[in-house]
Enzyme design. Structure first.
Site, short mmCIF file in Angstrom:
data_model
loop_
_atom_site.label_atom_id
_atom_site.label_comp_id
_atom_site.label_asym_id
_atom_site.label_seq_id
_atom_site.Cartn_x
_atom_site.Cartn_y
_atom_site.Cartn_z
N CYS A 2 0.85 -1.18 0.00
CA CYS A 2 0.00 0.00 0.00
C CYS A 2 0.89 1.23 0.00
CB CYS A 2 -0.94 0.08 1.19
SG CYS A 2 -2.14 -1.23 1.27
N ARG A 27 4.01 -0.50 -4.69
CA ARG A 27 3.70 -0.98 -3.34
C ARG A 27 2.31 -1.61 -3.24
NH1 ARG A 27 7.02 1.47 0.84
NH2 ARG A 27 5.40 0.78 2.25
N TRP A 75 -2.99 -2.52 -1.61
CA TRP A 75 -2.74 -3.96 -1.74
C TRP A 75 -3.67 -4.61 -0.73
CZ3 TRP A 75 -1.06 -7.96 1.47
CH2 TRP A 75 -0.66 -9.13 0.82
N ASN A 101 -2.00 2.50 5.95
CA ASN A 101 -1.18 1.32 5.61
C ASN A 101 -1.05 0.48 6.88
OD1 ASN A 101 -0.73 2.26 3.08
ND2 ASN A 101 1.47 2.58 3.32
N GLY A 102 -1.11 -0.82 6.75
CA GLY A 102 -0.94 -1.68 7.92
C GLY A 102 -2.20 -2.49 8.16
N GLU A 482 15.90 -19.41 -5.32
CA GLU A 482 15.65 -18.04 -5.77
C GLU A 482 15.13 -18.04 -7.22
OE1 GLU A 482 15.20 -15.28 -4.56
OE2 GLU A 482 15.55 -13.86 -6.17
N LYS A 486 11.60 -16.45 -8.46
CA LYS A 486 11.53 -15.41 -9.50
C LYS A 486 10.55 -15.83 -10.58
CE LYS A 486 12.84 -12.84 -8.04
NZ LYS A 486 13.40 -12.21 -6.86
N GLU A 489 6.78 -15.82 -9.37
CA GLU A 489 6.12 -14.55 -9.04
C GLU A 489 5.82 -13.69 -10.25
OE1 GLU A 489 8.29 -12.06 -6.26
OE2 GLU A 489 10.18 -12.69 -7.10
N HIS A 505 13.46 -38.20 -3.97
CA HIS A 505 12.74 -38.53 -2.73
C HIS A 505 11.27 -38.15 -2.83
CE1 HIS A 505 16.42 -39.71 -0.76
NE2 HIS A 505 16.98 -38.63 -1.29
N LYS A 604 5.49 -4.57 -3.31
CA LYS A 604 6.83 -4.39 -2.76
C LYS A 604 6.68 -4.03 -1.29
CE LYS A 604 11.16 -3.94 -4.32
NZ LYS A 604 11.76 -5.12 -4.94
#
Ligand code: F6R
Length: 609
Positions: A2, A27, A75, A101-102, A482, A486, A489, A505, A604
Site C-alpha cells: 500500500c 507498493r 494492496w 497502511n498496515g 531463488e 523469481k 512470481e 525422494h 513491494k
C-alpha cells in the site's frame, strides 16, 4: 505494501497526488483513491485497478482545485479490490478522511461498537474504523481526536488524516508502518516512502513509531501520544530521482537486472581493505575482538532476502568457520529462539520495512542478542533500529521482483564473511584471491548479461510449460530456490527449487516431457553428482535446461538449452547463476505477456505479518 501520499501547500494537489501514486504504485496496485478538501467539503474519487484508472476518472470529472489532499494505492488485506474498499475512507458525516497502511487487528470489536453508535460503514476493510473513530472523538481539535483514536487501535498503521473543518493541516501518524514527510517551500508532502517525495524535495523527516505529526504548508510539528512536542531531525536524502525511472527499458525489472554490474560495484566500492586483505564495513562497527567473540550467527529474513541469507550461511561457515543458521523471520520471532550475547542476529531486508523481519530484529534485541542489518533503503526502520549494519547502495529497487538487491546482498555477505574469516582463521594470502574475485563481480555479471539474447531464446522455447523444477547443490542450491521464486512470481507458472539430490525422494514423480528441469551445474563442487541427477530427469523424459560454466564441454550432450556463466571461484557462482535465472524468468514472463513490474497479488515491501 500500500502506498500513501498526501499534499498540503500552495499548488493544486490533484496532479501531484496522482504522480505520487504512480511512483508508489509498486507498493500495491489493486485500487486507488484520492480525497481532497474544497470549500470546507471533502471530495473523494476511487477506482479499481491501476492508478491510470483513477486518473481517467478524475480527468472525466469536473473536480475543483484543492491545496490539501490525501491519496492511497492499495494492496488488499481485508476485502476484495473494489471501489468501496479503496482508500481514502470517510467517516459517516464525511467530515474526516483517512488513508491507512498496515492492519488494525481489533477492527471487528471497534466496528461493532461504532455501528451500535450509528456509524455507517461502506467497506469491508479494517481501515475504515479509523475514520469513524475520529468522527466520534472529535471535539473541535483534529490532533486530539487522532491521538485518542490511535490509542484505541491494536496493530500496525501509517496514517494520514484530513478534516473538512481544519483544511490547514494533515495529521500523520506512524506505528509500525513507515511515514516520511518532505519539507519544501510553502508545501509539505507526506508519503509512505521516499519515491513519492524526492522529485519535490530532498529534505525529509522520518517519523518514529508513535509519532503524531501536524503538517501544514509551512511547518511540521511532531508530538508523542501524550501530546508532548518532540523533535526529529531533518535528513537530507541522497537519492537520484532518475534512479526511479525506467530509462528506456521496457520494465523496471529488466533495468534493474542490467543495472547489477553498477549496483554491485557500488556495494563493493571502498569496502575492501587491500592493506590487510580484508573488508572494511565500518557500519558493522565490530573490531577484531568483537569478530572473534561471536560464536554463532542467525540470519533472519523473508523471500528473496532469505535466499540471499542461505548463501550467506555457506559463506560464513565455509570461510569464517562460524556456525550460521538461517530462519524465516516470522518463524524466528514466534519460535522462542535460543540466542545470547555471543550470537549475532543478522536481519537482511531490501526495504528495511518487512514486518516479520522487523519483529525478528526486535525479538533478538529483547533476548540480549547482538544485532546487525543488511538493508538497501537508507533510513528504513530496520536499518535505524538495528543501530549497525551495512547498506547495499543498490539504488531504489522498483520492480516488485527483487533482483539487484539480491546480488548486492550476496556480495555484501561475501565481504562480511571475508571480514570474519580474516579475524578468525584466514591468512593474508588466503584472502588475496578472494578479494580479487570480489572486485571482478561486476565484470562477471556483465558477461552473463551478454548472454541475454540466448537466454531469451531458451525462455521463448519453454514459456508454455506450466510446471518447472530448479535443482542445484552446494552454492547452487539456494540459487535454485531463488530462481523458482523469481519464475513463479512474475510468470505465474508453478516452479519449485530443490536440492538436486532431493528430487528422487518424491518430486521426480511429477516429471514428464512437459515439465522442464533447470539444472544449475556450474563447474564447482557437486557438478558431477548433479550430472547424475540430470540423467535421472532425462530418463523420465523431462526436458533439461542447464546453467553451466562457459567452455565446459561435458554438459553439451545433455541439452540443446545451455545457459553459460563465466568461469569464476565457487563464491561468485551464486551471483552469476542467479543473474542468468533472473533473465530466464523475465523472458518467460515477457513471452507470456505478464505484467512484470506489478505481478498479480504481490506488492513491494510487505509491512503486514
Ligand atoms: C521476491 C521479493 C520478496 C522480498 C521479501 C522480503 O522477489 O521481492 O520475496 O524479498 O518480501 O522483502 P525485504 O527484502 O524488503 O525484506
Amino acid at each position: 505494501m500500500c502506498g500513501i501520499v498526501a499534499y498540503i501547500g500552495s499548488k493544486n494537489c490533484i496532479p501531484l497526488l496522482i504522480s505520487g501514486l504512480q511512483r508508489l504504485e509498486y507498493r500495491g496496485y489493486d485500487s486507488s483513491g484520492i480525497a481532497c478538501i474544497h470549500k470546507s467539503t471533502i471530495s473523494d474519487y476511487k477506482a479499481v485497478g491501476k492508478v491510470k484508472e483513477l486518473n481517467s476518472l478524475i480527468e472525466k470529472s469536473s473536480i475543483d482545485e484543492s491545496q490539501v489532499g490525501i491519496a492511497h494505492t492499495r494492496w488488499a488485506t481485508h476485502g476484495l479490490p473494489s471501489e468501496a474498499n479503496a482508500h481514502p475512507h470517510l467517516s459517516t458525516n464525511r467530515k474526516f478522511a483517512v488513508v491507512h497502511n498496515g492492519i488494525i487487528e481489533n477492527y471487528k470489536a471497534l466496528k461493532s461498537n461504532l455501528e451500535a453508535k450509528g456509524c455507517k460503514f461502506q467497506s469491508e476493510t479494517d481501515s475504515e474504523v479509523i475514520a469513524h473513530l475520529i468522527e466520534q472523538l472529535y471535539d473541535g481539535d483534529l490532533v486530539a481526536a487522532v491521538a485518542s483514536a490511535v490509542k484505541m487501535l491494536v496493530g500496525a498503521y501509517g496514517l494520514a488524516v484530513i478534516a473538512s473543518d481544519e483544511p490547514d493541516k494533515i495529521v500523520a501518524v506512524r506505528n509500525g508502518s513507515p511515514i516520511v514527510i518532505g519539507i519544501s517551500e510553502n508545501e509539505s508532502i507526506i508519503a509512505s516512502d521516499l519515491s513519492a517525495i524526492v522529485s519535490h524535495t530532498k529534505q525529509v523527516i522520518f517519523l518514529n513509531d508513535n509519532d503524531i505529526a501536524i503538517v501544514t504548508a509551512s511547518n511540521v510539528e511532531i508530538r508523542n501520544q501524550e501530546n508532548v512536542p518532540i523533535s526529529r531531525e531533518i535528513d537530507t536524502v541522497d537519492w537520484d530521482f532518475s534512479a526511479a525511472e525506467k530509462s528506456g527499458y521496457e520494465h523496471f525489472m529488466l533495468k534493474e537486472i542490467f543495472e547489477q554490474p553498477e549496483a554491485v560495484g557500488n556495494a563493493i566500492r571502498g569496502r575492501l581493505d587491500h592493506v590487510n586483505n580484508s573488508a572494511l564495513l565500518s557500519g558493522l562497527n565490530m573490531d577484531a575482538q568483537d569478530l572473534v567473540t561471536i560464536k554463532r550467527i542467525i540470519i533472519a529474513a523473508c523471500g528473496t532476502s532469505l535466499n540471499a541469507g542461505l548463501i550467506g550461511e555457506y559463506y560464513l561457515e565455509d570461510l569464517a568457520g562460524l556456525v550460521t543458521e538461517v530462519e524465516q523471520a516470522a518463524e524466528f520471532r514466534y519460535r522462542n529462539p535460543l540466542v545470547d550475547a555471543e550470537t549475532l542476529c543478522l536481519i537482511i531486508s531490501q526495504s528495511g520495512e518487512t514486518a516479520d523481519s522487523l519483529a525478528a530484529l526486535r525479538e533478538a534485541k529483547l533476548k540480549g542478542s547482538q544485532v546487525a542489518a543488511i538493508c538497501n533503503v537508507v533510513g528504513s526502520t530496520i536499518s535505524r533500529e538495528s543501530g549497525r549494519g551495512i547498506y547495499l547502495h543498490a539504488g531504489p529497487e522498483i520492480g516488485v521482483a527483487s533482483t539487484k538487491a539480491f546480488t548486492c546482498q550476496v556480495s555484501v555477505l561475501l565481504m562480511m564473511a571475508l571480514k570474519f574469516a580474516r579475524a578468525r582463521r584466514y591468512t593474508y594470502t588466503d584472502a588475496a584471491e578472494l578479494i580479487n574475485e570480489i572486485e571482478k563481480i561486476p565484470e562477471y555479471i556483465d558477461a552473463v548479461l551478454k548472454q541475454s539474447k540466448k537466454i531469451e531464446k531458451i525462455a521463448k522455447r519453454w514459456a508454455h510449460a506450466t510446471n518447472w523444477f530448479f535443482i542445484g547443490r552446494g552454492y547452487q542450491y539456494p540459487v535454485a530456490l531463488e530462481a523458482a521464486l523469481k519464475l513463479k512470481e512474475i510468470s505465474y507458472h508453478h516452479a519449485e527449487g530443490y536440492h538436486a539430490a532431493e528430487l528422487k525422494h518424491g518430486p521426480i514423480a511429477l516429471l514428464d516431457e512437459n515439465f522442464p528441469v533447470v539444472a544449475l551445474a556450474a563447474d564447482i563442487d557437486g557438478k558431477d553428482k548433479t550430472i547424475g541427477n540430470i540423467e535421472e530427469c532425462l530418463a523420465r523424459k523431462a526436458p533439461v535446461i542447464i546453467c553451466a560454466t562457459q567452455g565446459d564441454k561435458s554438459l553439451a550432450s545433455y541439452t540443446k538449452d545451455l545457459i553459460e556463466i563465466p568461469a569464476s571461484s565457487k563464491y561468485i557462482v551464486p551471483i552469476t547463476a542467479t543473474v542468468a535465472m533472473q533473465l530466464l524468468a523475465y523472458y518467460v514472463a515477457k513471452e507470456r505477456g505478464e505484467d512484470i513490474d506489478q505481478p498479480r497479488n504481490l506488492a513491494k515491501s510487505v509491512t503486514v505479518e
